[in-house]
Design an enzyme around this catalytic site. Sequence first.
Site, short mmCIF file in Angstrom:
data_model
loop_
_atom_site.label_atom_id
_atom_site.label_comp_id
_atom_site.label_asym_id
_atom_site.label_seq_id
_atom_site.Cartn_x
_atom_site.Cartn_y
_atom_site.Cartn_z
N ASN A 66 0.85 -1.34 -0.04
CA ASN A 66 -0.07 0.07 0.03
C ASN A 66 0.86 1.27 0.01
OD1 ASN A 66 -2.26 -1.62 0.01
ND2 ASN A 66 -2.26 -1.35 2.58
N HIS A 115 6.56 -1.12 3.24
CA HIS A 115 6.33 -2.68 3.81
C HIS A 115 5.34 -3.43 2.68
CE1 HIS A 115 2.97 -0.19 5.74
NE2 HIS A 115 2.07 -1.16 5.33
P1 AMP Z 1 -0.62 -0.61 5.84
O1 AMP Z 1 -2.38 -0.19 5.98
O2 AMP Z 1 -0.42 -1.25 4.51
O3 AMP Z 1 0.16 0.71 6.46
O4 AMP Z 1 -0.59 -1.82 6.93
C1 AMP Z 1 0.16 -1.65 8.31
C2 AMP Z 1 0.09 -3.00 8.81
O5 AMP Z 1 0.74 -2.97 9.80
C3 AMP Z 1 -1.32 -3.35 9.14
O6 AMP Z 1 -1.95 -4.49 8.53
C4 AMP Z 1 -1.37 -3.39 10.90
O7 AMP Z 1 -2.08 -4.68 11.22
C5 AMP Z 1 0.23 -3.81 10.95
N1 AMP Z 1 1.01 -3.42 12.15
C6 AMP Z 1 0.77 -2.38 12.64
N2 AMP Z 1 1.56 -2.21 13.89
C7 AMP Z 1 1.87 -3.56 13.94
C8 AMP Z 1 2.94 -4.07 15.01
N3 AMP Z 1 3.19 -3.34 16.25
N4 AMP Z 1 3.29 -5.44 14.74
C9 AMP Z 1 2.62 -6.30 13.81
N5 AMP Z 1 1.83 -5.44 12.71
C10 AMP Z 1 1.51 -4.10 12.88
#
Ligand code: AMP
Length: 113
Positions: free
Chosen positions: A86, A99
């Site tokens: 994203n 990511h």
């Molecule tokens: P995005 O919407 O592409 O920015 O995705 C961010 C992702 O990071 C989401 O799926 C969240 O659930 C995940 N996320 C946020 N904080 C953490 C964390 N501390 N550990 C693992 N995953 C996380």
Amino acid sequence: MECIFCQIVAGNIPSDILYQDEEVIAFRDINPQAPTHLVIIPRMHIPSLANLSEAQLPVIGRMINTANELAKKEGVSESGYRVAINCGEQGGQLVPHLHMHLLGGRKLSGGLG
Ligand code: AMP
Ligand code: ZN
């Protein structure tokens, strides 16, 4: 350092890390959208795909290779999986550290948005 993924890289926030090397780290998503939902990030803080320089392009290959290897380990390589990046607000990016999502373990929706 307020970036949550940089905090994970630094070990300041606990996470379920499945793989790490000198360039990338992979861990389980805290809010999984599928039976397998992993997040693969570069150690380096790159805010988004849109900020990726030409010199940084190889890290995407490392992330893809990590996704492929972890898909095998998770047992979804044969059944199929999705990788997604994203980018930006309208692209659904919430965490401003580049990511890649690896999703699998169920039939994923055909839609992409
Ligand atoms: P995005 O919407 O592409 O920015 O995705 C961010 C992702 O990071 C989401 O799926 C969240 O659930 C995940 N996320 C946020 N904080 C953490 C964390 N501390 N550990 C693992 N995953 C996380
Ligand atoms: Zn960061």
